[in-house]
Design an enzyme around this catalytic site. Structure first.
Site, short mmCIF file in Angstrom:
data_model
loop_
_atom_site.label_atom_id
_atom_site.label_comp_id
_atom_site.label_asym_id
_atom_site.label_seq_id
_atom_site.Cartn_x
_atom_site.Cartn_y
_atom_site.Cartn_z
N VAL A 147 0.81 -1.22 0.00
CA VAL A 147 0.00 0.00 0.00
C VAL A 147 0.84 1.27 0.00
O VAL A 147 0.31 2.37 -0.17
CB VAL A 147 -0.97 0.03 1.19
CG1 VAL A 147 -1.99 -1.09 1.07
CG2 VAL A 147 -0.23 -0.08 2.53
N GLY A 148 2.14 1.14 0.16
CA GLY A 148 2.99 2.33 0.15
C GLY A 148 4.45 1.97 0.06
O GLY A 148 4.88 0.92 0.55
N ALA A 188 11.37 6.13 0.54
CA ALA A 188 12.79 6.01 0.86
C ALA A 188 13.01 5.27 2.18
O ALA A 188 14.05 4.63 2.36
CB ALA A 188 13.41 7.39 0.91
N MET A 189 12.05 5.36 3.09
CA MET A 189 12.22 4.74 4.41
C MET A 189 11.83 3.27 4.44
O MET A 189 12.19 2.55 5.36
CB MET A 189 11.40 5.50 5.45
CG MET A 189 11.82 6.94 5.62
SD MET A 189 13.52 7.10 6.21
CE MET A 189 13.66 8.88 6.23
N GLY A 190 11.07 2.82 3.46
CA GLY A 190 10.67 1.43 3.47
C GLY A 190 9.38 1.17 2.71
O GLY A 190 8.90 2.02 1.97
N ASP A 240 10.62 15.07 10.24
CA ASP A 240 10.05 15.05 8.89
C ASP A 240 8.56 15.40 8.92
O ASP A 240 7.73 14.72 8.33
CB ASP A 240 10.25 13.67 8.26
CG ASP A 240 10.14 13.71 6.73
OD1 ASP A 240 10.25 14.81 6.16
OD2 ASP A 240 9.95 12.64 6.13
#
Length: 519
Positions: free
Chosen positions: A21-22, A25-27, A148
């Protein structure tokens, strides 16, 4: 089509992974079922980096535990329910699965009303205050800086009991600062929202989140960025955050001065000049909420604005198969066939021009934009993001500028501006039909392939835009003209040149968000 190898995978003998579902850059984030709790839906986020040694594993477990504790402390933080490391040594979080809309998506259509802004901002501040105050873990106070804060990390859900609730994502992967530990110097964040000290790689405290919050509050009130760089590189944003002052708020928005002052102060270059804690911001928000509830303040009035505008981003190429525009085309094949049978008008020159038109079809009148381009250019434009914005000028002559942008990062933008005289019966009929239908067609004609339409795209106009178009046509009908239409066209043309850089930056950010920040 190759199936995702993770589909159906059982993680930690408990979580059955479903669709992705997504991804950012973080995972990567998967929707999953908790088989122990009877199939309850959860979200599983795999971090992008494997744990290479025991120190990193200990660090991850500490961060995950503190994040879980923070979610228990504040309802406005997405809850971490579990965590672990898979067979490939990849760490993962298990989080509550939220059915809602991220703030970035909300702001594509219109700014928040004052009442909604105050509610959403208050929720965000309560979450940040809980994080900044810290969590006691193993006898130590761990204060948490998000690093962030941006609209795509805020999710708005509708709770059946509490109503609308805003929650902050990704505290679990933010840097955590132990009271007696030094901070790592690696860069994290999104350039448009980074504080000056974050751009410099300095040690951060909670006032860096306050700067990012100020940027986001400005965007929530206007849908614009308060600071724009000369280019979108790291160096461009570094200069902007250090040297450029925020754009002043437009008077037409009628934002309370106390709120304007607060937002500007949050964006102060020096952190000692910002509010020193989130409680200062909450005090102002609470005061404004009390005044708003008693006075019914409404700052979204357009009556006194010199220029009135609204905008819609209509579709994104990364989700073409699921886009509303493509579903519309598939649902109305006869209308598409009708468009492809239309010929270029005899009274228009065969050259690269654009104009608006109202097509008479058996299905009713259809607002449209006729565009003539090179045939090769037409084929390239079919995967562009469609974006529209409307500018209205009441004096000296009622005139609407209907802007459509075909945005494609590789081949550049294609602007399709149409000027509509709202004192003419033809212009009135076209705009009223557009506001009633809420969509239009873009018809492409090839300069070297004869006069028949080569392709057609659908683009929508959201309900808020449609309402404004109706208001403007009514206003124009009653307003006198004090000059010729060309005078208003020239003013609107100059205004378009001013806002083009802002629109392109917004589209570039939108493109990047869909490509990298879907998680």
């Amino acid at each position: 089509m190759n199936k995702d190898p993770n589909y159906g995978r059982i993680l930690a003998n408990r979580y059955q992974l479903a669709e992705l579902v997504g991804e950012g850059a973080m995972g990567r984030v998967y929707k999953a079922k908790d088989t122990i709790l009877g199939g309850v839906t959860v979200a599983v986020k795999f971090l992008s980096q494997a744990l290479l040694n025991n120190n990193m594993r200990d660090r991850f477990e500490r961060e995950a535990t503190i994040s879980a504790l923070l979610g228990e402390k504040s309802i406005h933080v997405v809850r971490v329910k579990d965590y672990g490391v898979d067979e490939q040594n990849i760490p993962f979080y298990v989080m509550e699965f939220l059915l809602g809309e991220d703030l970035d998506s909300v702001l594509r259509y219109q700014p928040l009303s004052l009442s909604r802004f105050l509610t959403v901002t208050r929720h965000i501040c309560l979450a940040l205050e809980s994080a900044h105050q810290g969590i006691v873990f193993n006898g130590e106070l761990c204060t948490i800086i998000h690093r962030d804060i941006k609209p795509s990390n805020i999710v708005i859900i509708q709770d059946p009991t509490l109503g609308e609730i805003a929650k902050i994502l990704d505290f679990g992967i933010a840097k955590l600062i132990l009271a007696d530990a030094s901070q790592t110097q690696s860069f994290m964040g999104t350039l448009a929202y980074c504080s000056p000290e974050q751009m410099e790689g300095k040690e951060l405290d909670h006032r860096s989140d306050i700067y990012s919050l100020g940027i986001m509050m400005y965007e929530m009130l206007t849908t614009d960025m308060p600071i724009l760089p000369q280019n979108s590189s790291f160096g461009g944003w570094y200069q902007a955050h250090h040297d450029f002052q925020p754009e002043p708020f437009e008077l037409s928005l009628k934002i309370p001065q106390e709120l304007q002052d607060l937002v500007i102060r949050c964006m102060a270059k020096a952190r000692e000049n910002r509010p020193q804690n989130v409680r200062e911001i909450l005090n102002v928000i609470d005061s404004l909420q009390q005044k708003n509830n008693s006075n019914k303040i409404n700052f979204n009035s357009f009556h006194s604005a010199k220029f009135n505008s609204d905008e819609t981003i209509s579709n994104v190429p990364f989700v073409t198969l699921n886009s509303e525009q493509d579903r519309t085309v598939e649902a109305l094949p006869s209308l598409t066939e009708i468009c492809l049978q239309i010929s270029w008008p005899d009274n228009k020159p065969l050259q690269k021009i654009v104009f608006s038109n109202l097509i008479n079809t058996p299905l009713g009148d259809i607002p449209s934009i006729f565009v003539m381009l090179d045939y090769q250019d037409i084929n390239k434009r079919m995967s562009s993001i469609r974006y529209n914005q409307f500018l209205y000028l009441n004096n000296p002559h009622p005139m609407l500028l209907w802007i459509t942008l075909l945005f494609h990062r590789e081949i550049g933008p294609r602007w399709l501006p149409c000027y509509i005289d709202l004192k003419s019966s033809k212009g009135q009929k076209l705009v009223r039909t557009l506001s009633d239908i809420g969509s239009y067609r873009i018809l492409f004609f090839a300069i070297d392939r004869g006069s028949q339409c080569q392709n057609a795209l659908a683009s929508k106009v959201n309900a808020y835009n449609c309402n404004m178009l109706k208001q403007w046509t009514n206003t124009a009908q009653l307003s006198p003209s004090t000059s010729n239409p060309q005078s208003s066209k020239e003013i609107l043309r100059r205004e378009l040149e001013k806002i083009k850089p802002k629109i392109l930056l917004k589209m570039e950010t939108n493109y990047t968000n869909f490509a990298k920040d879907m998680s």
